[in-house]
Design a protein around this motif. Structure first.
Motif, PDB file in Angstrom:
ATOM      1  N   GLY A  19     -33.542  30.557 -25.061  1.00  0.00           N
ATOM      2  CA  GLY A  19     -32.583  29.883 -24.187  1.00  0.00           C
ATOM      3  C   GLY A  19     -32.925  30.086 -22.725  1.00  0.00           C
ATOM      4  O   GLY A  19     -32.886  29.145 -21.925  1.00  0.00           O
ATOM      5  N   PHE A  20     -33.279  31.311 -22.365  1.00  0.00           N
ATOM      6  CA  PHE A  20     -33.656  31.590 -20.974  1.00  0.00           C
ATOM      7  C   PHE A  20     -34.968  30.892 -20.609  1.00  0.00           C
ATOM      8  O   PHE A  20     -35.144  30.423 -19.482  1.00  0.00           O
ATOM      9  CB  PHE A  20     -33.777  33.092 -20.748  1.00  0.00           C
ATOM     10  CG  PHE A  20     -32.459  33.768 -20.503  1.00  0.00           C
ATOM     11  CD1 PHE A  20     -31.784  33.588 -19.304  1.00  0.00           C
ATOM     12  CD2 PHE A  20     -31.882  34.569 -21.471  1.00  0.00           C
ATOM     13  CE1 PHE A  20     -30.554  34.187 -19.074  1.00  0.00           C
ATOM     14  CE2 PHE A  20     -30.658  35.186 -21.256  1.00  0.00           C
ATOM     15  CZ  PHE A  20     -29.990  34.991 -20.058  1.00  0.00           C
ATOM     16  N   ALA A  21     -35.903  30.828 -21.564  1.00  0.00           N
ATOM     17  CA  ALA A  21     -37.166  30.130 -21.312  1.00  0.00           C
ATOM     18  C   ALA A  21     -36.903  28.646 -21.043  1.00  0.00           C
ATOM     19  O   ALA A  21     -37.481  28.049 -20.121  1.00  0.00           O
ATOM     20  CB  ALA A  21     -38.100  30.295 -22.507  1.00  0.00           C
ATOM     21  N   ALA A  22     -35.996  28.060 -21.850  1.00  0.00           N
ATOM     22  CA  ALA A  22     -35.638  26.654 -21.650  1.00  0.00           C
ATOM     23  C   ALA A  22     -34.933  26.460 -20.312  1.00  0.00           C
ATOM     24  O   ALA A  22     -35.147  25.460 -19.615  1.00  0.00           O
ATOM     25  CB  ALA A  22     -34.741  26.179 -22.793  1.00  0.00           C
ATOM     26  N   MET A  23     -34.085  27.440 -19.934  1.00  0.00           N
ATOM     27  CA  MET A  23     -33.391  27.359 -18.654  1.00  0.00           C
ATOM     28  C   MET A  23     -34.393  27.345 -17.509  1.00  0.00           C
ATOM     29  O   MET A  23     -34.262  26.593 -16.533  1.00  0.00           O
ATOM     30  CB  MET A  23     -32.453  28.564 -18.525  1.00  0.00           C
ATOM     31  CG  MET A  23     -31.525  28.513 -17.325  1.00  0.00           C
ATOM     32  SD  MET A  23     -30.226  27.286 -17.492  1.00  0.00           S
ATOM     33  CE  MET A  23     -30.535  26.282 -16.053  1.00  0.00           C
ATOM     34  N   GLY A  24     -35.420  28.188 -17.622  1.00  0.00           N
ATOM     35  CA  GLY A  24     -36.466  28.212 -16.595  1.00  0.00           C
ATOM     36  C   GLY A  24     -37.185  26.883 -16.501  1.00  0.00           C
ATOM     37  O   GLY A  24     -37.531  26.422 -15.406  1.00  0.00           O
TER      38      GLY A  24
ATOM     39  N   LYS B  47     -37.568  24.290 -13.357  1.00  0.00           N
ATOM     40  CA  LYS B  47     -38.914  23.853 -12.974  1.00  0.00           C
ATOM     41  C   LYS B  47     -39.017  22.335 -12.955  1.00  0.00           C
ATOM     42  O   LYS B  47     -39.715  21.753 -12.110  1.00  0.00           O
ATOM     43  CB  LYS B  47     -39.926  24.440 -13.957  1.00  0.00           C
ATOM     44  CG  LYS B  47     -41.378  24.127 -13.613  1.00  0.00           C
ATOM     45  CD  LYS B  47     -42.311  24.783 -14.624  1.00  0.00           C
ATOM     46  CE  LYS B  47     -43.768  24.438 -14.316  1.00  0.00           C
ATOM     47  NZ  LYS B  47     -44.692  25.058 -15.308  1.00  0.00           N
ATOM     48  N   MET B  48     -38.312  21.667 -13.876  1.00  0.00           N
ATOM     49  CA  MET B  48     -38.360  20.206 -13.962  1.00  0.00           C
ATOM     50  C   MET B  48     -37.485  19.528 -12.910  1.00  0.00           C
ATOM     51  O   MET B  48     -37.475  18.308 -12.802  1.00  0.00           O
ATOM     52  CB  MET B  48     -37.900  19.762 -15.349  1.00  0.00           C
ATOM     53  CG  MET B  48     -38.835  20.176 -16.476  1.00  0.00           C
ATOM     54  SD  MET B  48     -40.383  19.258 -16.483  1.00  0.00           S
ATOM     55  CE  MET B  48     -39.813  17.642 -16.993  1.00  0.00           C
ATOM     56  N   GLY B  49     -36.730  20.326 -12.147  1.00  0.00           N
ATOM     57  CA  GLY B  49     -35.909  19.755 -11.082  1.00  0.00           C
ATOM     58  C   GLY B  49     -34.548  19.293 -11.523  1.00  0.00           C
ATOM     59  O   GLY B  49     -33.909  18.465 -10.867  1.00  0.00           O
ATOM     60  N   PHE B  50     -34.058  19.828 -12.661  1.00  0.00           N
ATOM     61  CA  PHE B  50     -32.738  19.457 -13.161  1.00  0.00           C
ATOM     62  C   PHE B  50     -31.656  20.413 -12.655  1.00  0.00           C
ATOM     63  O   PHE B  50     -30.581  20.520 -13.249  1.00  0.00           O
ATOM     64  CB  PHE B  50     -32.706  19.473 -14.695  1.00  0.00           C
ATOM     65  CG  PHE B  50     -33.526  18.389 -15.339  1.00  0.00           C
ATOM     66  CD1 PHE B  50     -33.540  17.113 -14.820  1.00  0.00           C
ATOM     67  CD2 PHE B  50     -34.281  18.657 -16.475  1.00  0.00           C
ATOM     68  CE1 PHE B  50     -34.291  16.115 -15.421  1.00  0.00           C
ATOM     69  CE2 PHE B  50     -35.030  17.666 -17.079  1.00  0.00           C
ATOM     70  CZ  PHE B  50     -35.037  16.387 -16.555  1.00  0.00           C
ATOM     71  N   THR B  51     -31.924  21.118 -11.556  1.00  0.00           N
ATOM     72  CA  THR B  51     -30.996  22.155 -11.086  1.00  0.00           C
ATOM     73  C   THR B  51     -29.576  21.636 -10.898  1.00  0.00           C
ATOM     74  O   THR B  51     -28.607  22.307 -11.242  1.00  0.00           O
ATOM     75  CB  THR B  51     -31.493  22.750  -9.756  1.00  0.00           C
ATOM     76  OG1 THR B  51     -32.850  23.179  -9.930  1.00  0.00           O
ATOM     77  CG2 THR B  51     -30.654  23.934  -9.338  1.00  0.00           C
ATOM     78  N   ALA B  52     -29.440  20.458 -10.360  1.00  0.00           N
ATOM     79  CA  ALA B  52     -28.103  19.905 -10.093  1.00  0.00           C
ATOM     80  C   ALA B  52     -27.316  19.699 -11.379  1.00  0.00           C
ATOM     81  O   ALA B  52     -26.085  19.698 -11.373  1.00  0.00           O
ATOM     82  CB  ALA B  52     -28.228  18.587  -9.336  1.00  0.00           C
ATOM     83  N   ASP B  53     -28.016  19.517 -12.500  1.00  0.00           N
ATOM     84  CA  ASP B  53     -27.340  19.277 -13.776  1.00  0.00           C
ATOM     85  C   ASP B  53     -27.334  20.523 -14.664  1.00  0.00           C
ATOM     86  O   ASP B  53     -27.016  20.443 -15.852  1.00  0.00           O
ATOM     87  CB  ASP B  53     -28.050  18.149 -14.541  1.00  0.00           C
ATOM     88  CG  ASP B  53     -28.083  16.850 -13.751  1.00  0.00           C
ATOM     89  OD1 ASP B  53     -27.031  16.509 -13.184  1.00  0.00           O
ATOM     90  OD2 ASP B  53     -29.131  16.207 -13.700  1.00  0.00           O
ATOM     91  N   ALA B  54     -27.689  21.677 -14.076  1.00  0.00           N
ATOM     92  CA  ALA B  54     -27.895  22.879 -14.890  1.00  0.00           C
ATOM     93  C   ALA B  54     -26.612  23.633 -15.205  1.00  0.00           C
ATOM     94  O   ALA B  54     -26.637  24.584 -15.970  1.00  0.00           O
ATOM     95  CB  ALA B  54     -28.875  23.819 -14.185  1.00  0.00           C
ATOM     96  N   MET B  55     -25.480  23.234 -14.629  1.00  0.00           N
ATOM     97  CA  MET B  55     -24.248  24.000 -14.774  1.00  0.00           C
ATOM     98  C   MET B  55     -23.848  24.178 -16.239  1.00  0.00           C
ATOM     99  O   MET B  55     -23.562  25.287 -16.699  1.00  0.00           O
ATOM    100  CB  MET B  55     -23.117  23.309 -14.020  1.00  0.00           C
ATOM    101  CG  MET B  55     -21.857  24.136 -13.930  1.00  0.00           C
ATOM    102  SD  MET B  55     -22.060  25.558 -12.849  1.00  0.00           S
ATOM    103  CE  MET B  55     -22.237  24.728 -11.274  1.00  0.00           C
ATOM    104  N   ILE B  56     -23.854  23.098 -16.993  1.00  0.00           N
ATOM    105  CA  ILE B  56     -23.427  23.185 -18.391  1.00  0.00           C
ATOM    106  C   ILE B  56     -24.399  24.030 -19.199  1.00  0.00           C
ATOM    107  O   ILE B  56     -24.024  24.731 -20.140  1.00  0.00           O
ATOM    108  CB  ILE B  56     -23.282  21.770 -19.006  1.00  0.00           C
ATOM    109  CG1 ILE B  56     -22.619  21.854 -20.385  1.00  0.00           C
ATOM    110  CG2 ILE B  56     -24.620  21.060 -19.106  1.00  0.00           C
ATOM    111  CD1 ILE B  56     -22.228  20.507 -20.947  1.00  0.00           C
ATOM    112  N   THR B  57     -25.686  23.995 -18.799  1.00  0.00           N
ATOM    113  CA  THR B  57     -26.694  24.786 -19.505  1.00  0.00           C
ATOM    114  C   THR B  57     -26.475  26.267 -19.260  1.00  0.00           C
ATOM    115  O   THR B  57     -26.555  27.085 -20.184  1.00  0.00           O
ATOM    116  CB  THR B  57     -28.093  24.378 -19.031  1.00  0.00           C
ATOM    117  OG1 THR B  57     -28.171  22.942 -18.987  1.00  0.00           O
ATOM    118  CG2 THR B  57     -29.153  24.897 -19.972  1.00  0.00           C
TER     119      THR B  57
END
Length: 274
Positions: free
Chosen positions: A100-105, A109-119
């Protein structure tokens, strides 16, 4: 620029999957068959239907959901932020927080930071479920802001629940005060206050619970009937009937009608006092 052509058969299949998903009409086995069928003809637009199928499979078989994601990643269909959020949820529920943490990283890296809240929320829930709330607090207070992912009240509420489950309601109380004093856009809501009040009552802290209840009212946050009943129930169990009666009076003044649960708690409380 010309519109990208989507074969009619694939478009119908995608629409059918999304319609059945929203109607709750897809089981795990159906989802697996549809996934195989769609992946053979999938194009960029297919990711939304694929997300529906991954959600269904991941709900019952999280490890299998991770396996299906790997097949998507090897196909011509690019995963989106929602796909990665489903992946992280599956990893956490399969007991593989490391993945899960690897996927979060990868999301960052892919630039999805703005959509990362739910993750991040999926990770926080999994961490708190293992009674590692201190680690979850570090993620919310330090790591998320580092990646310009500002925690919302939902993220904080996961922390509050974790702290109270670990009988650390005093720390939760201090965190609420920190949020209020900060004066930012992330303010405690009715769930925040209700969670911490319930935690304080379970630890026998009647005065602190009642004080926080009054603070909630002063902040302009209106408790609902569930909140009132939870507070009254907790106070009656501790035989704090004077405080329970005061909360009941406020409940009536705000035109929230007591129900069977309210009166059952009060009767039980009076019985304990005799």
């Amino acid at each position: 620029m010309s519109r990208r052509f989507v074969p009619v058969g694939r478009r119908i299949l995608e629409q059918n999957i999304k319609a059945r998903y929203h109607a709750g009409d897809i089981g795990t086995q159906d989802a697996l068959h549809l996934f195989d069928e769609l992946l053979q003809v999938a194009g960029p637009s297919s990711i939304h239907a694929i997300n529906c199928l991954l959600t269904v499979v991941g709900r019952d078989c999280p490890a299998l959901g991770v396996s299906l994601f790997n097949r998507v990643a090897r196909s011509k269909v690019a995963p989106c932020s929602i796909t990665y959020a489903i992946l992280v949820d599956c990893c956490c529920r399969a007991g593989r927080q490391d993945l899960g943490f690897a996927a979060m990283g990868h999301i960052i890296k892919m630039g999805f930071t703005a959509d990362a809240m739910i993750t991040f929320s999926h990770l926080l829930k999994a961490i708190c479920a293992e009674n590692k709330t201190s680690y979850a607090m570090d993620i919310v207070l330090r790591i998320m802001p580092m990646f310009n992912c500002v925690p919302d009240v939902f993220s904080y509420n996961i922390l509050f629940k974790g702290l109270c489950n670990e009988k650390r309601s005093q720390e939760a109380l201090e965190l609420i005060h920190m949020m209020v004093e900060d004066g930012g856009c992330c303010r405690p809501d009715v769930v925040t206050y209700s969670t911490v009040i319930d935690g304080l009552l379970k630890e026998g802290e009647v005065d602190k619970a009642y004080s926080l209840f009054c603070e909630m009212l002063c902040q302009g946050i209106s408790p609902n009937d569930v909140t009132y009943n939870s507070i009254i129930s907790g106070m009656c169990k501790l035989q704090a009937m004077d405080k329970a009666e005061e909360v009941l009076q406020l409940m009536l003044e705000r035109r929230i009608l007591p129900n069977v649960a309210t009166y059952t708690s009060l009767i039980h409380g009076y019985y304990l006092c005799f």
